[in-house]
Motif scaffolding. Structure first.
Motif, mmCIF file in Angstrom:
data_model
loop_
_atom_site.group_PDB
_atom_site.id
_atom_site.type_symbol
_atom_site.label_atom_id
_atom_site.label_comp_id
_atom_site.label_asym_id
_atom_site.label_seq_id
_atom_site.Cartn_x
_atom_site.Cartn_y
_atom_site.Cartn_z
ATOM 1 N N ALA A 1 0.743 -1.119 0.043
ATOM 2 C CA ALA A 1 0.110 0.030 0.007
ATOM 3 C C ALA A 1 0.632 1.256 -0.157
ATOM 4 N N SER A 2 1.920 1.290 0.783
ATOM 5 C CA SER A 2 2.915 2.300 0.805
ATOM 6 C C SER A 2 3.606 2.737 -0.563
ATOM 7 N N ALA B 1 0.675 4.165 -2.760
ATOM 8 C CA ALA B 1 0.087 5.575 -2.356
ATOM 9 C C ALA B 1 1.380 6.428 -2.652
ATOM 10 N N ARG B 2 2.537 6.064 -2.635
ATOM 11 C CA ARG B 2 3.703 7.020 -2.947
ATOM 12 C C ARG B 2 3.902 6.992 -4.606
ATOM 13 N N ASN C 1 4.611 4.731 -6.859
ATOM 14 C CA ASN C 1 5.867 3.686 -7.600
ATOM 15 C C ASN C 1 5.014 2.593 -8.162
ATOM 16 N N GLY D 1 -3.508 13.551 -4.255
ATOM 17 C CA GLY D 1 -2.507 12.545 -3.917
ATOM 18 C C GLY D 1 -2.798 11.332 -2.939
ATOM 19 N N ALA D 2 -1.665 11.084 -2.145
ATOM 20 C CA ALA D 2 -2.200 9.946 -1.426
ATOM 21 C C ALA D 2 -3.617 9.902 -0.809
ATOM 22 N N LEU E 1 -6.395 6.595 -0.887
ATOM 23 C CA LEU E 1 -6.258 5.788 0.153
ATOM 24 C C LEU E 1 -7.943 5.624 0.249
#
Lengths: 202, 194
Positions: free
Chosen positions: B24-25, B28-29, B31, B166-167, B171
């Motif tokens: 998830a990280s 969310a960033r 990648n 963004g994130a 989410l």
């Protein structure tokens, strides 16, 4: 795709969106969250203690394998300790204790600190404080809303229940879907506060 | 559970991203470049790690009570091996293989590959079932991340409050998608396909 990247802001969880996996899957109950949070701190502590020593003693090419092995050993040792002290909670966490070793927040810290000339004392403290002030409140909120109770880990088999509501106010919050939403709302709130404070500066 | 049931369950009911939060990280960033090479690298590495962990659990960890050493095996032996494979593949003349290798190098130390492999090897699956579950989980992650990537691109063009850009929006979208995926649970799949 680089235009999508978030700029780094101090809170690791809500700002730089690192370590989301445990925050989504585990924070539905406070006792499990505390157990995982402690594990993350243990691994960070061992890294913080050993990286300066390793930098002096080991050649540069061995630093990464050494740090990865150290992370694995500390996560593994913490897993054994947790299963002795809190067997029920450790069993509930299942695969998430070994996953502490590959937590993106810890990896982010490791990458930053393997570079030469990094301030070893301040970085982990800000990470720990930022992580603690988001991880534990999220777990508290999710347990109250999603399960209608609040409990703490205890050395007996079952967690100690502090209070219990008749009914959970919003059950979806305890599910991973609710975890994503709570984190999304809190990340937006965090950015809003940060933006307001920055624009208020003369 | 039948093979088809395992595939459906790993893609929908136990989706690596939406029900366990793996990767998830990373998502969310932002990648999420090179979808196909990334998917191939994820599938190959998840399969590789799941097979090794399953074998180690069956013949070493469970008989000798050493389950806590799974993470040591992963970080000390499997990660260097994956890094080595990625670096060898990165020297190949083909541009596509180089992109696969680059994605593999990024994925080698991640909760995504290790999480999928742990889930597949810890369930009461046979070796073949664990391998299929690892491949299907990779497919589930790729599908969910592609859908969320498309939603993100749409949202970039919409009039969203600055703090939600963004994130945070990603989410929230992931939360809504996870809710939709919750409708397809393992019991339903078992009743349909056995």
């Amino acid at each position: 795709m680089d235009r999508h990247r978030e700029s780094f802001v101090p809170n690791p969880l809500l700002g730089s969106i690192a370590g989301l996996c445990p925050a989504i899957a585990v924070t539905s109950a406070l006792p499990e969250a505390i157990l995982l949070w402690l594990g993350t701190l243990v691994v960070l502590f061992f890294l913080w203690m050993s990286i300066p020593l390793a930098k002096n003693l080991l050649p540069e090419r061995l630093l990464t394998p050494f740090s990865l092995s150290l992370m694995a050993i500390s996560a593994s040792a913490y897993g054994v300790l947790a299963s002795v002290l809190w067997p029920l909670l450790a069993a509930n966490l299942n695969i998430y204790i070994p996953l502490i070793a590959v937590n993106s927040m810890i990896l982010h810290y490791l990458r930053a600190n393997l570079r030469p000339g990094k301030n070893q004392l301040k970085a982990p403290l800000s990470i720990i404080l930022g992580y603690s002030f988001s991880f534990i409140p999220i777990a508290t909120l999710r347990e109250i809303l999603g399960r209608g109770s609040l409990s703490l880990p205890s050395l007996t088999l079952a967690p100690r229940i502090l209070f219990e509501l008749k009914e959970a106010p919003l059950r979806i919050v305890a599910s991973p879907a609710g975890g994503f939403m709570i984190l999304g709302i809190l990340a937006a709130l965090y950015r809003f506060i940060l933006h307001t404070r920055r624009s208020a500066r003369p | 559970m039948s093979y088809f049931g395992i595939i459906l369950s790993s893609v929908f009911a136990a989706n690596a991203l939406l029900s366990s939060g793996f990767g998830a990280s990373r998502l969310a960033r932002g990648n999420t470049k090179h979808l196909l090479p990334s998917f191939i690298a994820l599938s190959l590495f998840s399969l590789f790690v799941a097979v090794i962990l399953w074998t180690a659990r069956r013949f070493l960890f469970i008989p000798f009570g050493l389950s806590a050493l799974e993470v040591v095996l992963y970080m000390s032996l499997i990660v260097p091996l994956m890094k080595f494979i990625s670096r060898v593949a990165a020297q190949s003349p083909g541009a596509f293989l180089r992109k696969v290798a680059e994605s593999g190098d990024e994925l080698a130390i991640s909760s995504l590959v290790f999480g999928i492999a742990l889930l597949s090897s810890k369930a009461s699956y046979t070796l073949y079932e664990a391998a299929i579950a690892a491949l299907a989980s990779s497919l589930g992650y790729a599908a969910a991340s592609e859908l969320l990537g498309a939603i993100r691109e749409r949202l970039e063009l919409s009039d969203v409050p600055t703090s939600f850009k963004g994130a945070p929006t990603l989410l929230l979208s992931a939360g809504l998608m996870a809710m939709a995926f919750m409708g397809i649970d393992a019991v339903l799949i078992k009743n349909f396909v056995g």
